[in-house]
Design an enzyme around this catalytic site. Sequence first.
Site, mmCIF file in Angstrom:
data_model
loop_
_atom_site.group_PDB
_atom_site.id
_atom_site.type_symbol
_atom_site.label_atom_id
_atom_site.label_comp_id
_atom_site.label_asym_id
_atom_site.label_seq_id
_atom_site.Cartn_x
_atom_site.Cartn_y
_atom_site.Cartn_z
ATOM 1 C CG HIS A 17 58.956 91.260 12.090
ATOM 2 N ND1 HIS A 17 59.417 92.308 12.853
ATOM 3 C CD2 HIS A 17 57.835 90.808 12.708
ATOM 4 C CE1 HIS A 17 58.616 92.480 13.886
ATOM 5 N NE2 HIS A 17 57.642 91.593 13.816
ATOM 6 C CG HIS B 179 56.811 83.216 14.142
ATOM 7 N ND1 HIS B 179 55.793 83.393 15.044
ATOM 8 C CD2 HIS B 179 57.207 84.457 13.764
ATOM 9 C CE1 HIS B 179 55.556 84.683 15.191
ATOM 10 N NE2 HIS B 179 56.410 85.356 14.422
#
Length: 385
Positions: free
Chosen positions: A133, A207
Amino acid sequence: MSWQQRIAAALNERQAADALRRRQAVEQGAGRWLSRDGERWINFSSNDYLGLSQHPESIRAWQTGASRYGVGSGGSGHVSGYTVAHQQLEEALADWLGYPRALLFISGFAANQALIAALAAKGDKLVADRLSHASLLEAASLSPATLRRFSHNDAGHLQRLLEVDADGLKLAITEGIFSMDGDSAPLAAIHQAARVADAWLMVDDAHGIGVTGEQGRGSCHAQGVHPELLVVTFGKAFGLSGAAVLCSESVADYLLQFARHLIYSTAMPAAQAVALQAALAVIRSEEGEARRATLAGHIAAFREGAQGAGMTLTDSRSAIQPLIVGENARALELAGRLRAKGCWVTAIRPPTVPAGTARLRLTLTATHQPEDIARLLEVLHDAGQ
């Protein structure tokens, strides 16, 4: 060049590449439906994987918390913003995930930045999955440590990079489930590679937490891995916002001294911490297990239908099911076609993803119905034709 000329040039460059980001105000953006201007679409762009943003227990808990604590925290946790609600949530998270301590942050981005900024020093080496990320890669690149990127999910490459010119401390960095591709990291192999090289492992499981593993304990628990640093966020399966870092007693004490994003940020409202405890209770319950099972059923149905229709899918068994299109203009065109047919889908383009991999990032949730999945497959097929 003036400031305004620099800004205009950057915007023009994005516009020419069909990569200019825009926001669209909606009336409701989480849950099964997305609504705007009196219209509604089946929502395939929300990260509210278990549908807990609309759960009555979470809503009731927030209202109860607001009645007791008010709607704001009043300051940073080091001044006056750390309440018994925050403390109870931290203790519950630590117990659930099997760590001595948990520290709350206002967002996953802040948690990742705080960890790396506080820990990394000159002479250290940070080795991150190349698809990590932006919050991780940005913090690592801005730190005084050396950043190297290993090939996606390649534990062997990670180990080789950790072992080269490794005089300082070493930290391996990855995600549990990758936000744009939806695939899972081979955490057991990555943790072993880190151990061989005498490195710590940091996993951002934004996630995976709440969705995978026993009681939704996430990717690490599902793979039998206990990283030194675990980041979990509350903007996905929890249905709220914020994040927590799970770590040892000494690391927690260190972060309380040196994590600037923690020290100098206003704490999350206590009412939010109360709502997060309610969401955690649902995640750990039989209802949470049923919601995970429903989501898994939707994922399987979508993948079976998509593959049967000849669509090319990534190696994702998560709620994130991207369809790689390639060119930016094509991704925007397809997203527009799907919206015209009642399915809200977002086109993700560089620089969020690598050049040439623009995609439709489809996300499935437990609140979808079987007919929603069937409709999505039908619309995708027609759009592809």
